[in-house]
Design an enzyme around this catalytic site. Structure first.
Site: not given
Ligand code: TYM
Length: 332
Positions: A116, A198, A201
């Site tokens: 990032k 990956k 969005k």
């Molecule tokens: P975020 O918002 O980017 O994504 C949410 C969830 O979707 C999963 N994910 C994917 N899984 C498979 N293939 C992909 N291409 C893909 N893109 C996204 C992510 O692994 C995630 O589970 N930091 C986290 C949000 C967060 C969080 C937490 C998660 C904040 N606090 C505490 C767990 C526990 C995030 O940015 O996810």
């Protein structure tokens, strides 16, 4: 630590941009499935989202949309604690406390931070760097046993466990050490245009990713254009990233094993396979999109859900923050 009847699950998702098929297969599908057997607490991680600059109106809209999508997937706010991270002060409080137990070196090693900061080189802010500490606070605040996430969050789970272990080592048994819960298939859904990276969005090429709310014709177009290879053989193999990804998606949706998928399409061409995967995705997402339209039209209901969820979460969060502060030596 308190004894619980059911194991506790915590997870969160950022309300940034459109949620994708990756979010759904990597995390949200499990979020829904786990509600039957576990005590589930799910947050919309709006504090995390501002580590990257947001347009206020679009951000606000996404916070409502995310709640409506979660409801449309079948997450029932009567059985689950569903809330916005920014509504529970304990997240920011514990994040600061834990930041004093997190090393500069370990945060510097986070691959998401490195990625990032390259992508947003003009805004490498402190929040982006400290992001994993806030995430650790999210999880440890509720003493979660399990955290359903996609594979990209594994490193953040590891640092959460390290911080919790370090804290417990100094002050006794304060935090539950959480386990990641990563699905066997769908844990890393790849871009349809560059299957070595990956699905995200934030990808500028809209054909690279499928939104949960995409229309059927758009989903079909994206799958038909998915980048594959030239040997026209449907099997899992090194170097066949595009086909491996499509097999993974199809298998995550249908519940079939890789072997079953390969057998099903033996002798068929890539065109047929891409159509079949596209159709499976369309049918999986269709009911979600239909229900989303219903939920999003009632903003008051969404606000009530967020409000009630925050009250429940806040009750647990306050207790953890106060216990942690007491252990450290703060005076009440
Ligand atoms: P975020 O918002 O980017 O994504 C949410 C969830 O979707 C999963 N994910 C994917 N899984 C498979 N293939 C992909 N291409 C893909 N893109 C996204 C992510 O692994 C995630 O589970 N930091 C986290 C949000 C967060 C969080 C937490 C998660 C904040 N606090 C505490 C767990 C526990 C995030 O940015 O996810």
């Amino acid at each position: 630590m308190e004894e619980r009847m059911k194991k506790r699950v915590f997870s969160a998702i950022q309300p940034s941009g459109m949620l994708t098929l990756g979010n759904y297969l990597g995390a949200l599908k499990n979020w829904k499935n786990m509600t039957e057997d576990f005590e589930c607490i799910y947050a919309v991680a709006d504090l995390h989202t501002i580590t990257v600059r947001q347009d206020p109106a679009a951000f606000r809209k996404q916070i409502y949309n995310t709640c409506a999508i979660l409801l449309a997937i079948g997450i029932d706010p009567e059985n689950v604690t569903l809330f916005k991270q920014s509504s529970v002060a304990g997240h920011s409080q514990l994040s600061w406390l834990l930041s004093c137990y997190t090393q500069f070196g370990e945060l510097s090693r986070m691959t998401q931070f490195k990625d990032k900061s390259l992508k947003h080189a003009d805004n490498v802010n402190l929040g982006l760097f400290a992001y994993p500490t806030l995430m650790a606070a999210d999880i440890l605040l509720y003493n979660a046993d399990l955290v359903p996430v996609g594979a990209d969050q594994k490193q953040h789970l590891e640092i959460t466990r390290d911080i919790a272990t370090r804290f417990n080592h100094i002050y006794g048994d304060v935090f539950t050490i959480p386990e990641p819960y990563i699905p066997k298939t769908g844990a890393r859904v790849m871009s349809l245009q560059d299957p070595t990276s990956k699905m995200s969005k934030s990808d500028e090429n809209v054909n690279a990713w499928v939104a949960i709310l995409d229309k059927p014709e758009d989903i079909m177009r994206k799958f038909k254009r998915a980048v594959t290879d030239s040997d026209n053989k449907i099997c899992v193999a090194e170097g066949k990233d595009g086909i491996n990804n499509l097999i993974g998606i199809y298998s995550a949706i249908t519940g079939k094993t890789t072997e079953q998928v390969v057998n099903e399409f033996e002798g068929k061409g890539y065109g047929d396979f891409k159509t079949a995967v596209g159709e499976a995705v369309v049918e999986e997402l269709r009911p979600i999109r239909e229900k989303f339209d219903l939920y999003i039209s009632d903003k008051k209901q969404l606000e009530d859900i967020y409000f009630k969820g925050a009250e429940k979460a806040d009750y647990i969060a306050r207790r953890t923050v106060s216990k942690v502060m007491k252990k450290i030596g703060f005076v009440r």
